[in-house]
Design a protein around this motif. Structure first.
Motif, PDB file in Angstrom:
ATOM      1  N   ALA A 228      45.027  33.764  34.850  1.00 45.11           N
ATOM      2  CA  ALA A 228      44.598  32.822  33.808  1.00 45.11           C
ATOM      3  C   ALA A 228      44.607  33.495  32.437  1.00 45.11           C
ATOM      4  O   ALA A 228      44.994  32.880  31.435  1.00 45.11           O
ATOM      5  N   LEU A 229      44.189  34.746  32.376  1.00 46.64           N
ATOM      6  CA  LEU A 229      44.215  35.480  31.114  1.00 46.64           C
ATOM      7  C   LEU A 229      45.640  35.734  30.648  1.00 46.64           C
ATOM      8  O   LEU A 229      45.940  35.677  29.446  1.00 46.64           O
ATOM      9  N   ARG A 230      46.542  36.008  31.585  1.00 52.19           N
ATOM     10  CA  ARG A 230      47.943  36.244  31.220  1.00 52.19           C
ATOM     11  C   ARG A 230      48.563  34.995  30.611  1.00 52.19           C
ATOM     12  O   ARG A 230      49.365  35.078  29.669  1.00 52.19           O
ATOM     13  N   THR A 231      48.200  33.821  31.135  1.00 54.72           N
ATOM     14  CA  THR A 231      48.750  32.590  30.580  1.00 54.72           C
ATOM     15  C   THR A 231      48.258  32.345  29.157  1.00 54.72           C
ATOM     16  O   THR A 231      48.905  31.617  28.393  1.00 54.72           O
ATOM     17  N   LEU A 232      47.119  32.953  28.793  1.00 52.55           N
ATOM     18  CA  LEU A 232      46.596  32.823  27.434  1.00 52.55           C
ATOM     19  C   LEU A 232      47.195  33.850  26.475  1.00 52.55           C
ATOM     20  O   LEU A 232      46.872  33.856  25.294  1.00 52.55           O
ATOM     21  N   GLY A 233      48.048  34.765  26.997  1.00 55.47           N
ATOM     22  CA  GLY A 233      48.704  35.736  26.135  1.00 55.47           C
ATOM     23  C   GLY A 233      48.188  37.150  26.255  1.00 55.47           C
ATOM     24  O   GLY A 233      48.742  38.065  25.637  1.00 55.47           O
ATOM     25  N   PHE A 234      47.122  37.365  27.040  1.00 57.26           N
ATOM     26  CA  PHE A 234      46.606  38.717  27.215  1.00 57.26           C
ATOM     27  C   PHE A 234      47.497  39.500  28.182  1.00 57.26           C
ATOM     28  O   PHE A 234      48.189  38.922  29.026  1.00 57.26           O
ATOM     29  N   ARG A 235      47.444  40.817  28.071  1.00 54.59           N
ATOM     30  CA  ARG A 235      48.056  41.677  29.076  1.00 54.59           C
ATOM     31  C   ARG A 235      46.950  42.324  29.913  1.00 54.59           C
ATOM     32  O   ARG A 235      45.823  42.472  29.444  1.00 54.59           O
ATOM     33  N   ILE A 236      47.297  42.717  31.136  1.00 52.31           N
ATOM     34  CA  ILE A 236      46.311  43.200  32.107  1.00 52.31           C
ATOM     35  C   ILE A 236      46.625  44.639  32.495  1.00 52.31           C
ATOM     36  O   ILE A 236      47.775  44.997  32.738  1.00 52.31           O
ATOM     37  N   ALA A 237      45.586  45.444  32.550  1.00 55.27           N
ATOM     38  CA  ALA A 237      45.711  46.829  33.035  1.00 55.27           C
ATOM     39  C   ALA A 237      44.705  47.048  34.149  1.00 55.27           C
ATOM     40  O   ALA A 237      43.564  46.593  34.062  1.00 55.27           O
ATOM     41  N   LEU A 238      45.119  47.745  35.193  1.00 57.74           N
ATOM     42  CA  LEU A 238      44.217  48.150  36.275  1.00 57.74           C
ATOM     43  C   LEU A 238      43.800  49.595  36.033  1.00 57.74           C
ATOM     44  O   LEU A 238      44.651  50.491  35.957  1.00 57.74           O
ATOM     45  N   ASP A 239      42.509  49.829  35.936  1.00 54.25           N
ATOM     46  CA  ASP A 239      41.993  51.168  35.652  1.00 54.25           C
ATOM     47  C   ASP A 239      41.712  51.916  36.954  1.00 54.25           C
ATOM     48  O   ASP A 239      41.474  51.298  38.001  1.00 54.25           O
ATOM     49  N   ASP A 240      41.728  53.253  36.873  1.00 57.85           N
ATOM     50  CA  ASP A 240      41.309  54.119  37.986  1.00 57.85           C
ATOM     51  C   ASP A 240      42.091  53.864  39.268  1.00 57.85           C
ATOM     52  O   ASP A 240      41.527  53.906  40.365  1.00 57.85           O
ATOM     53  N   MET A 241      43.398  53.590  39.159  1.00 64.24           N
ATOM     54  CA  MET A 241      44.180  53.395  40.370  1.00 64.24           C
ATOM     55  C   MET A 241      44.190  54.695  41.181  1.00 64.24           C
ATOM     56  O   MET A 241      44.444  55.771  40.654  1.00 64.24           O
ATOM     57  N   GLY A 242      43.913  54.560  42.470  1.00 61.23           N
ATOM     58  CA  GLY A 242      43.826  55.728  43.329  1.00 61.23           C
ATOM     59  C   GLY A 242      42.405  56.175  43.564  1.00 61.23           C
ATOM     60  O   GLY A 242      42.163  57.122  44.305  1.00 61.23           O
ATOM     61  N   ALA A 243      41.433  55.515  42.914  1.00 62.36           N
ATOM     62  CA  ALA A 243      40.026  55.862  43.093  1.00 62.36           C
ATOM     63  C   ALA A 243      39.218  54.578  43.060  1.00 62.36           C
ATOM     64  O   ALA A 243      39.660  53.552  42.570  1.00 62.36           O
TER      65      ALA A 243
END
Length: 804
Positions: A228-243
């Motif tokens: 839903a946020l992406r459709t509003l124009g935001f980009r998404i990041a996943l933090d702490d991948m691997g932990a």
């Protein structure tokens, strides 16, 4: 004042009675305090010394003495979790407006493909205590969680970061904004965020919503919110991948634009096979999902170079800049990619090994000069055009010979791809995956971007497939053929020649040794025997050495040569010399070791069964193994190492004596002492030439008289990428090699140990550095099992030559 604690768990802290607590009911403890100040101090002590998980399950209430006398049960009705009571009483300032206490810091994310330029900024929370102490983000949110104000603090940080973006961060520089999942899952949060951005005039495409690791959330629910946020124009990041909670299920569900790899994987990855494999896997998955990888927590040049080699373009960490109030931070330049500091996977091959040094033509050359080059090289299909040595394009043979263009630039086409010559296998695999169309040869360049040659994509594919096929059939401990591949080869040899000679080699009493000393030393013993066998037999024509499994090896030969038994006896002697470092000194002195059942077992003995087809042809591998087992039974009745050769009756050859092969150790120490005359300095390459004369040393370093390392590690060039550079200023005075040499002035030789740096079995040697009669320092070196086997073999041959 009274403090009551109610804890129903099984592990009552032993500290509570020491702090004055007494149990007044089955699960209730009472603490008395003289006044409010004493109560505060008591709670500070309880919070500092009691296990956090215990406090989470503990209810607490405080009252004065008169209230306590009214009855315990009504009082406990008002009880709160201890952490909440503690936070409310000692951190009441967090119950009000949080904005006066929030201090937003910003840390840059750099683009390593653009010379380390700042790509974006991440907003990080800091909380200023009324007493002036600055709490980190983790401390701030831990405290807010105790008060139930995590969501409030999260929102305040976001709004203040966005105000900084509007006022101080230039357009075109994205802002990474941390958001707790519990906030992001609410539609009211999204509405408030959009309204705030519109009011501040911030382009939504310049805000990256960074999903932080805070609590377990259903990945599918989280994915719906992110979409839903992406459709509003935001980009998404996943933090702490691997932990934490951001694992594979979250990665699979959330269509992230950025994946930030946790510091716990990136930091020191070049020194850990496990971390490097995890990092490769995350990068590979991200590439396939179309996400951009960002390496977090980079603090050392080695880590920066390692992730660059992995093909990661974006990075963040203290190496570049620490979080600060400024939004235009100064960023440290990218480190020099020096082979002594960089790291690479152990199975890496050099692109330059597969490279063709095709002709290059300077951009300023004339067309007739280019024609002459092609006329002199009839098989050359194209040439690389360079400008001051850097490749800028290519010209094809047909165009140059037939075109009427006046300048070479008119005929120039872009190159298909430039490859740094130190690119890793995983990075190459990803490039090949994405470049599926046929293309011209790729250009290989140096660190400085200078043209080196060209390489064909199909050559790379063939090389990697060959490495994968061969690697999967090698024993992980000995790196010798094993499993189905070895069995297939053995059956093929027997089908072609049923009179081949098969030599079965195994360690005696190995299970007892493993039980007594553990699997680490057990693995080291297997590796020791494997390396001795390798140095003797690998490389001979029509000779195959394989690792059947465990402590069993097999040697397949066309026939039993006249010198085979002498070579096997030599290996037994060499093995005894090296294996002595794998037993305790008292066991060596006794000549045997004892197991828990009281049985005695000999030191470092080997049994060999030679199946030579003298008693009949060998139908298959199963029949050969049965005959070898029968021969081994004959040899097992003897003490010590023995060779049993098939015959009627079988011939038994026992090892009679050892030729003093412990001399390998004295020679290694003497070689290390020669390094004292080498030009040692802060230059990490100071001893590169010296290592050519003494290739068996992995690394050498020098300590001063106090045990502090004077210079960086000098690394054998063959070990670049396996051993970390650096080490200057590290205090090693507590290490046994320093204490032994400094106190007694005698050389030191360690037991065999498993190196965390190279993941190989090694021995450490040390010799004194003297200034006159005073010990001024210690020179230390590491040597691995393979080199020890090489030295042992070398000194054995020297002994044989002298005897002859």
């Amino acid at each position: 004042m009274c403090l009551f604690l109610k804890y129903d768990g099984p592990y009552v802290p032993s500290l509570w009675p020491i702090l004055g607590g007494r149990q007044v009911d089955r699960h209730v403890w009472r603490f008395d305090a003289a006044d409010n100040a004493a109560l505060d101090q008591l709670m500070e002590n309880l919070a500092a010394e009691t296990n956090r998980e215990t406090l989470k399950e503990t209810l607490a209430v405080h009252c004065d003495q008169s209230e306590a006398s009214l009855g315990l049960v009504p009082t406990l009705q008002l009880a709160l979790p201890f952490n909440t009571l503690y936070a409310r009483r000692l951190h009441a300032w967090m119950l009000g407006d949080l904005r006066p206490h929030v201090r937003m810091h910003f840390q840059p994310l750099v683009d390593m493909t653009q010379d380390g330029q700042v790509f974006a900024l991440e907003a990080l929370c800091r909380l200023e205590h009324p007493q002036g102490r600055l709490l980190s983000g983790a401390e701030a949110f831990h405290l807010a969680g105790q008060l139930g104000r995590e969501a409030d603090l999260d929102l305040e940080c976001q709004f203040m970061a966005l105000e900084a973006k509007a006022n101080r961060i230039p357009a075109g520089t994205p802002l990474f904004l941390n958001v707790l999942p519990q906030n992001m899952l609410h539609s009211q949060w999204t509405q408030r965020m959009v309204e705030h951005l519109n009011r501040l005039g911030i382009d939504r495409r310049e805000v990256v919503i960074e999903v932080v690791e805070s609590e377990r959330v259903d990945p599918n629910v989280l994915a719906d919110s992110c979409e839903a946020l992406r459709t509003l124009g935001f980009r998404i990041a996943l933090d702490d991948m691997g932990a934490g909670f951001n694992g594979l299920s979250t990665l699979a569900a959330v269509r992230a634009d950025f994946i930030k790899v946790d510091r716990s994987i990136v930091h020191g990855a070049q020194g850990s096979r496990v971390r490097s494999v995890l990092l490769e896997a995350i990068v590979s998955m991200a590439q396939r999902l179309g996400a951009t990888v960002i390496a977090e927590g980079l603090e050392r040049p080695e880590d920066v170079n390692f992730v660059r080699d992995m093909g990661i373009s974006y990075a963040q960490g203290f190496y570049f800049a620490q979080p600060q109030l400024l939004t235009e931070p100064e960023v440290a330049p990218l480190p020099r990619q020096d082979d002594s500091c960089r790291s690479r996977p152990r199975d890496r091959f050099q692109l330059t090994d597969l490279m063709d040094p095709w002709q290059s033509i300077d951009l300023r050359a004339s067309v007739p000069e280019a024609r002459q080059i092609f006329q002199e090289a009839p098989s050359l299909p194209l040439a690389i055009v360079t400008d001051q040595g850097q490749p800028i394009g290519l010209v094809r043979r047909g165009k140059v010979l037939s075109a009427a263009a006046r300048t070479l630039g008119k005929l120039c086409e872009p190159v298909a791809r430039n490859l740094p010559h130190r690119l890793t296998t995983p990075a190459l695999a990803r490039i090949l995956y994405h470049d599926r169309k046929d293309s011209d040869p790729w250009v290989v360049t140096s660190n400085e971007g200078q043209y080196l040659g060209v390489i064909h994509p199909m050559t790379l594919i063939a090389q990697m497939l060959a490495r994968r096929e061969n690697g999967s059939n090698l024993h992980p401990l000995s790196h010798l053929p094993t499993g189905p591949s070895l069995r297939h080869t053995l059956e093929s040899r027997l089908a072609e020649n049923q009179t081949v000679c098969l030599v079965y080699i195994d360690l005696d009493h190995f299970k007892a040794y493993n039980d007594r000393y553990g699997f680490i030393r057990g693995d080291a013993m297997i590796r020791t025997l494997a390396e001795l066998l390798r140095h003797t037999f690998v490389g001979r024509p029509e000779c195959l050495l394989g690792h059947i499994g465990g402590d069993d090896f097999i040697l397949v030969m066309e026939s039993m040569g006249p010198g085979l038994t002498d070579e096997l006896l030599s290996i037994m002697e060499q093995f005894q010399a090296l294996a002595s470092h794998l037993y305790d000194h008292e066991d060596i002195a006794r000549g045997h070791f004892l197991t828990d059942d009281g049985l005695a077992h000999p030191i470092a003995s080997i049994s060999v069964a030679v199946v030579n087809a003298s008693t009949g042809r060998l139908a298959n591998a199963v029949a050969a193994a049965e005959r070898a087992a029968a021969l081994k039974k004959v040899g097992k009745v003897e003490q010590g190492s023995v060779i049993v050769v098939e015959g009627v009756p079988p011939a038994m050859i026992k090892q009679q004596h050892n030729h003093g092969l412990g001399l390998w150790k004295e020679n290694a120490i003497a070689a290390l002492a020669d390094f004292i005359g080498a030009p040692r300095s802060r230059d990490p390459h100071a001893l590169d030439a010296w290592f050519r004369s003494y290739p068996f040393f992995e690394m050498v370093f020098e300590l001063d008289g106090a045990g502090v390392q004077r210079y960086p590690n000098w690394i054998n060039p063959d070990m670049y990428g396996r051993i970390k550079a650096g080490g200057v200023g590290v205090d090693r005075s507590e290490q046994p090699y320093f204490a032994h040499v400094a106190e007694g002035g005698q050389p030191y030789v360690s037991e065999i140990y498993l190196s965390s740096a190279t993941e190989d079995f090694c021995i450490t040697l040390a010799v004194p550095l003297r200034e006159g009669s005073v010990i001024d320092g210690v020179l230390v070196a590491d040597i691995n099992i393979s080199s020890m086997a090489s030295l042992t073999r070398r000194f054995h041959l020297d002994h044989e030559a002298q005897a002859a």
